[in-house]
Design a protein around this motif. Sequence first.
Motif, PDB file in Angstrom:
ATOM      1  N   VAL A  20       0.834  -1.199   0.000  1.00 22.42           N
ATOM      2  CA  VAL A  20       0.000   0.000   0.000  1.00 22.42           C
ATOM      3  C   VAL A  20       0.870   1.251   0.000  1.00 22.42           C
ATOM      4  N   LYS A  76      -2.914   6.675   1.218  1.00 24.17           N
ATOM      5  CA  LYS A  76      -3.590   5.383   1.187  1.00 24.17           C
ATOM      6  C   LYS A  76      -3.412   4.702   2.537  1.00 24.17           C
ATOM      7  N   LEU A  78      -4.097   0.733   4.380  1.00 24.16           N
ATOM      8  CA  LEU A  78      -4.526  -0.658   4.307  1.00 24.16           C
ATOM      9  C   LEU A  78      -5.831  -0.823   5.071  1.00 24.16           C
ATOM     10  N   VAL A  88      -8.081  -1.150   0.189  1.00 24.59           N
ATOM     11  CA  VAL A  88      -7.462   0.106   0.600  1.00 24.59           C
ATOM     12  C   VAL A  88      -8.529   1.187   0.692  1.00 24.59           C
TER      13      VAL A  88
END
Length: 148
Positions: A20, A76, A78, A88
């Motif tokens: 991510v 972003k 997780l 995400v």
Amino acid sequence: MSTARPPLPPFTAETAAQKVQMAEDGWNTRDPQRVSLAYTPDSVWRNRDEFLTGRDQIVEFLTRKWAKENQYALRKQLWAFTENRIAVRFQYEWHDAGGQWWRSHGNELWEFDADGLMSRREASINDVPISEADRTIFGPRPDRGRPR
């Protein structure tokens, strides 16, 4: 020449979080060619109401996107993961040609091949107008060793 893009599936909490962060770092370059290399040559996308297949269409899409979304800056996080899939949530900020600032909120579902390339990306995104004073995202994360 290997096309592997570690970390590779099956993901752990640590490797999914790394994947991510790597995606965030890549997208914050706003370099469509570079970003496209994280995807399989035949990657399938849904981004809002657009459906894309393959790196050429991804590059075309990202070129258009970043021509419109000025000073784009992304975060972003997780949300969840399985062996070869990652979910995400994200936010990014940008301004249009008229100077209006926007915060875009979304969720993505990712699927990876054995080489760690993304073969599928599903993105749902909503845009909210904000004032420049309400901005909270300013370039790549400062702790990523890049200038703000």
